[in-house]
Design a protein around this motif. Sequence first.
Motif, PDB file in Angstrom:
ATOM      1  N   LEU A 111      27.957 -10.621 -11.360  1.00 45.04           N
ATOM      2  CA  LEU A 111      26.580 -10.143 -11.490  1.00 45.04           C
ATOM      3  C   LEU A 111      25.813 -10.074 -10.170  1.00 45.04           C
ATOM      4  O   LEU A 111      25.155  -9.058  -9.890  1.00 45.04           O
ATOM      5  N   PRO A 112      25.821 -11.120  -9.309  1.00 45.62           N
ATOM      6  CA  PRO A 112      25.034 -11.036  -8.065  1.00 45.62           C
ATOM      7  C   PRO A 112      25.397  -9.852  -7.171  1.00 45.62           C
ATOM      8  O   PRO A 112      24.565  -9.386  -6.387  1.00 45.62           O
ATOM      9  N   PHE A 113      26.639  -9.350  -7.273  1.00 42.18           N
ATOM     10  CA  PHE A 113      27.057  -8.238  -6.423  1.00 42.18           C
ATOM     11  C   PHE A 113      26.243  -6.976  -6.706  1.00 42.18           C
ATOM     12  O   PHE A 113      26.129  -6.107  -5.838  1.00 42.18           O
ATOM     13  N   TYR A 114      25.710  -6.850  -7.925  1.00 37.65           N
ATOM     14  CA  TYR A 114      24.930  -5.658  -8.252  1.00 37.65           C
ATOM     15  C   TYR A 114      23.621  -5.597  -7.474  1.00 37.65           C
ATOM     16  O   TYR A 114      22.999  -4.538  -7.383  1.00 37.65           O
ATOM     17  N   TYR A 115      23.196  -6.740  -6.923  1.00 36.96           N
ATOM     18  CA  TYR A 115      22.013  -6.739  -6.059  1.00 36.96           C
ATOM     19  C   TYR A 115      22.355  -6.239  -4.654  1.00 36.96           C
ATOM     20  O   TYR A 115      21.478  -6.175  -3.794  1.00 36.96           O
ATOM     21  N   GLY A 116      23.596  -5.879  -4.431  1.00 31.08           N
ATOM     22  CA  GLY A 116      24.009  -5.337  -3.136  1.00 31.08           C
ATOM     23  C   GLY A 116      23.247  -4.089  -2.757  1.00 31.08           C
ATOM     24  O   GLY A 116      23.117  -3.763  -1.573  1.00 31.08           O
ATOM     25  N   ILE A 117      22.731  -3.379  -3.753  1.00 30.54           N
ATOM     26  CA  ILE A 117      21.952  -2.174  -3.476  1.00 30.54           C
ATOM     27  C   ILE A 117      20.732  -2.503  -2.619  1.00 30.54           C
ATOM     28  O   ILE A 117      20.251  -1.667  -1.848  1.00 30.54           O
ATOM     29  N   LEU A 118      20.228  -3.742  -2.724  1.00 28.07           N
ATOM     30  CA  LEU A 118      19.058  -4.131  -1.935  1.00 28.07           C
ATOM     31  C   LEU A 118      19.402  -4.241  -0.451  1.00 28.07           C
ATOM     32  O   LEU A 118      18.512  -4.128   0.404  1.00 28.07           O
ATOM     33  N   ILE A 119      20.676  -4.461  -0.122  1.00 29.07           N
ATOM     34  CA  ILE A 119      21.093  -4.457   1.278  1.00 29.07           C
ATOM     35  C   ILE A 119      20.894  -3.068   1.873  1.00 29.07           C
ATOM     36  O   ILE A 119      20.464  -2.912   3.027  1.00 29.07           O
ATOM     37  N   ILE A 120      21.202  -2.045   1.068  1.00 35.12           N
ATOM     38  CA  ILE A 120      21.008  -0.663   1.513  1.00 35.12           C
ATOM     39  C   ILE A 120      19.543  -0.438   1.883  1.00 35.12           C
ATOM     40  O   ILE A 120      19.221   0.105   2.956  1.00 35.12           O
ATOM     41  N   TYR A 121      18.647  -0.865   0.989  1.00 35.53           N
ATOM     42  CA  TYR A 121      17.224  -0.667   1.262  1.00 35.53           C
ATOM     43  C   TYR A 121      16.750  -1.570   2.393  1.00 35.53           C
ATOM     44  O   TYR A 121      15.842  -1.185   3.159  1.00 35.53           O
ATOM     45  N   GLY A 122      17.345  -2.749   2.519  1.00 37.30           N
ATOM     46  CA  GLY A 122      16.999  -3.624   3.634  1.00 37.30           C
ATOM     47  C   GLY A 122      17.295  -2.965   4.975  1.00 37.30           C
ATOM     48  O   GLY A 122      16.483  -3.030   5.918  1.00 37.30           O
ATOM     49  N   ILE A 123      18.444  -2.312   5.072  1.00 43.78           N
ATOM     50  CA  ILE A 123      18.805  -1.568   6.287  1.00 43.78           C
ATOM     51  C   ILE A 123      17.796  -0.458   6.547  1.00 43.78           C
ATOM     52  O   ILE A 123      17.328  -0.264   7.676  1.00 43.78           O
ATOM     53  N   ALA A 124      17.437   0.269   5.497  1.00 45.35           N
ATOM     54  CA  ALA A 124      16.506   1.387   5.644  1.00 45.35           C
ATOM     55  C   ALA A 124      15.133   0.916   6.115  1.00 45.35           C
ATOM     56  O   ALA A 124      14.514   1.526   7.001  1.00 45.35           O
ATOM     57  N   PHE A 125      14.634  -0.172   5.533  1.00 42.49           N
ATOM     58  CA  PHE A 125      13.344  -0.720   5.954  1.00 42.49           C
ATOM     59  C   PHE A 125      13.399  -1.204   7.406  1.00 42.49           C
ATOM     60  O   PHE A 125      12.492  -0.936   8.196  1.00 42.49           O
ATOM     61  N   TYR A 126      14.453  -1.943   7.730  1.00 39.26           N
ATOM     62  CA  TYR A 126      14.545  -2.564   9.045  1.00 39.26           C
ATOM     63  C   TYR A 126      14.625  -1.518  10.160  1.00 39.26           C
ATOM     64  O   TYR A 126      14.038  -1.700  11.241  1.00 39.26           O
ATOM     65  N   PHE A 127      15.337  -0.429   9.905  1.00 40.38           N
ATOM     66  CA  PHE A 127      15.541   0.589  10.934  1.00 40.38           C
ATOM     67  C   PHE A 127      14.664   1.822  10.701  1.00 40.38           C
ATOM     68  O   PHE A 127      15.053   2.927  11.102  1.00 40.38           O
ATOM     69  N   ILE A 128      13.498   1.637  10.108  1.00 32.15           N
ATOM     70  CA  ILE A 128      12.649   2.791   9.808  1.00 32.15           C
ATOM     71  C   ILE A 128      12.243   3.528  11.076  1.00 32.15           C
ATOM     72  O   ILE A 128      12.038   4.750  11.068  1.00 32.15           O
ATOM     73  N   GLU A 129      12.132   2.813  12.200  1.00 27.44           N
ATOM     74  CA  GLU A 129      11.791   3.463  13.463  1.00 27.44           C
ATOM     75  C   GLU A 129      13.013   4.073  14.136  1.00 27.44           C
ATOM     76  O   GLU A 129      12.884   4.830  15.107  1.00 27.44           O
ATOM     77  N   TYR A 130      14.179   3.742  13.637  1.00 29.24           N
ATOM     78  CA  TYR A 130      15.432   4.276  14.175  1.00 29.24           C
ATOM     79  C   TYR A 130      16.286   4.809  13.015  1.00 29.24           C
ATOM     80  O   TYR A 130      17.342   4.258  12.694  1.00 29.24           O
TER      81      TYR A 130
END
Length: 362
Positions: A4-23
């Motif tokens: 079950l916790p692996f399904y929260y992996g999608i939040l890693i995708i959004y974490g990358i997007a937020f973190y690199f919004i300037e790049y």
Amino acid sequence: MNFLPFYYGILIIYGIAFYFIEYPFMAIFLIFAAIPLIDENMSSDFENPVKGFDKETEGRLAYKLPLYAAILADWLFMFKVIIYLTYSEVAILNQVALLFLAGNLALLNINVGHELLHKDDKFTKFVGTYTLLKNLNIHYTQEHVFGHHRYVATPLDPASAPKGRSLISHLLPAFINSYIQACSFEKHKPLLEQKMFKYTAQYVLMVLFMTYLFGIKGGFYFLIQAVLSIFAIIGADYTEHYGLRRKEISPGTYEQFQARHSWNSSNTVLNYVLFKVQRHSDHHMHPYKEYQTLIIEKEYPLLPCSFLLALVLAGFPSSWFYVMDDLIDNKKGFDQARQKAKQFLYKFALGTGTVAMISMII
């Protein structure tokens, strides 16, 4: 494997997007190249749920929470992008890259909405339907359920592409004909009672609302990301059924859908990120099954890569045909097709990685 916790992996995708919004070029490299690189070099996931797992887990809030978390993350990212582009000075190329990123990540919202709208309970179906308002694609609920699932892998389905048709040539006809088909399901009703009339009015109101909040510039950015997200879901449908056709047994009547009429993928990482939509044959045969209960069999048609890499690959028609057309003609050519897909991925990763590094330096 169904952790079950692996399904929260999608939040890693959004974490990358937020973190690199300037790049945004770096975010594109990490999401569309680095993650598939990791995924392509992991073992395949052919493990199916044990007997009784469906009854134990169907309807459980624990399996719905990752879906709701993904929806929240996608809406927040959209607002973050619009605010950033509207009120900051951003280079043109970075604007293009960020809108590309937002539009394609919004495909994840459509994927989650797709999972929810197939369910029976009213709240779940409501959330699955109206999260698509940010994509200006609520009519997907009409076209997908009553059109795509009925006509998939036939010429009557705007989303299904025959062998030899490129994604680029497929996008606009699918965009237009899907909307027309969705309108046709209630043409017998008075205009004001038709869902498509209401949905279209809601699209206009949503664009006006975003324009009111962020001005004409912000409304324009919202519209662009929404259109790109629609193109992304068209691309996803394209890769899921490309070149697979049901036999016409009489004029306008086709054989029943079977597992061989959809592509699947056994890639482990993106199976979790995409909530098992890669087990696509089982979804079409049992559309009301919840994502964690879907199965895959080795005899199902297998893409030589993940759905995400297939979507990237389809954006380069000559490479797509080079990988896929021989596989359609020779189902035993999977290993060769997989090697071709990996070679494409290595080149794509090198190119996007180089651009990402340069964009961060300058």
